[in-house]
Design an enzyme around this catalytic site. Structure first.
Site, mmCIF file in Angstrom:
data_model
loop_
_atom_site.group_PDB
_atom_site.id
_atom_site.type_symbol
_atom_site.label_atom_id
_atom_site.label_comp_id
_atom_site.label_asym_id
_atom_site.label_seq_id
_atom_site.Cartn_x
_atom_site.Cartn_y
_atom_site.Cartn_z
ATOM 1 C CB CYS A 1 11.661 37.860 -37.748
ATOM 2 S SG CYS A 1 12.861 39.146 -37.317
ATOM 3 C CD GLU B 1 9.974 32.130 -33.386
ATOM 4 O OE1 GLU B 1 11.055 32.705 -33.631
ATOM 5 O OE2 GLU B 1 8.866 32.580 -33.747
ATOM 6 C CG HIS C 1 10.828 36.170 -33.194
ATOM 7 N ND1 HIS C 1 11.439 35.293 -34.063
ATOM 8 C CD2 HIS C 1 11.409 37.376 -33.400
ATOM 9 C CE1 HIS C 1 12.365 35.947 -34.765
ATOM 10 N NE2 HIS C 1 12.357 37.209 -34.385
#
Length: 216
Positions: free
Chosen positions: A85, A194, A192
């Site tokens: 990002c 994560e 993302h």
């Protein structure tokens, strides 16, 4: 594997990345923007957030901090580098990946789960997926629309690693939302991983990004 997580004023996904790297079996450590020597680390992740409040444009101020020189040294030493990002915007800003991530077509912040196609498995981060595999990860950005003047070169060099599958929420060129450098060791992705590292979050499809980095 000792992995450095870069922190800028305004980073807000650093702890999430730390947790995901631990789940994958790495030894993560935070690195502040002012650190120049990153030789102790075997890999680098630049997390998402709003470095320096996204003043001027996303990633512009972070791109002139001392740690960028350390990241460039890591690239020269063929260590894997992942930008997520805001991290992707920074890597594009400093020219470590081709193209730019600019304002979304609808000029609004978009936060939602997306279906993604893995276009290339030649990078450490996508090596544990199958080519053309469809995975689920969330996006959260206002400046994620990908653009490049060298689209033909990206295709020729197999540098497109992720694209939106069922829709193109931000208007990116050819729905591209993840690219790498020519060597495949520097990757910039807007989704993302994560935030998709455990089933309790809704998907663990993103964990392989970090597991692949460690395997490499």
């Amino acid at each position: 594997m000792k992995v450095g997580i870069i922190r800028f004023p305004g980073s807000n996904c650093d702890r999430d990345v730390f947790h995901a790297l631990e789940l994958a079996g790495a030894k993560p450590e935070y690195i502040w923007w002012s650190k120049r020597d990153l030789s102790d680390f075997e890999g680098i992740v630049i997390p998402g957030g709003f470095s320096y409040g996204d003043y001027l444009r996303a990633g512009a101020i972070a791109a002139i901090t001392p740690v960028i020189n350390g990241i460039k040294d890591c690239v020269k030493e063929e260590k894997p580098v992942l930008g997520i990002c805001n991290g992707a915007q920074i890597l594009a800003e400093v020219g470590l990946v081709p193209g730019v991530f600019t304002e979304n077509q609808n000029a609004k912040f978009i936060c939602k789960w997306t279906e993604l196609k893995v276009n290339s498995t030649r990078t450490p981060f996508t090596s544990m997926y199958k080519k053309n595999e469809v995975i689920n990860m969330p996006i959260a950005h206002a400046e994620g629309r990908y653009y490049t003047e060298n689209l033909k070169k990206l295709h020729e060099n197999d540098q497109i690693i992720l694209s939106f599958e069922s829709e193109n929420p931000n208007g990116s060129m050819e729905a591209i939302t993840g690219v790498c450098d020519e060597e495949g060791l520097v990757c910039a992705v807007m989704p993302h991983p994560e935030r998709a590292s455990e089933t309790i979050l809704g998907s663990d499809d993103g964990l392989k990004f970090f597991s692949g980095m460690i395997k490499y």
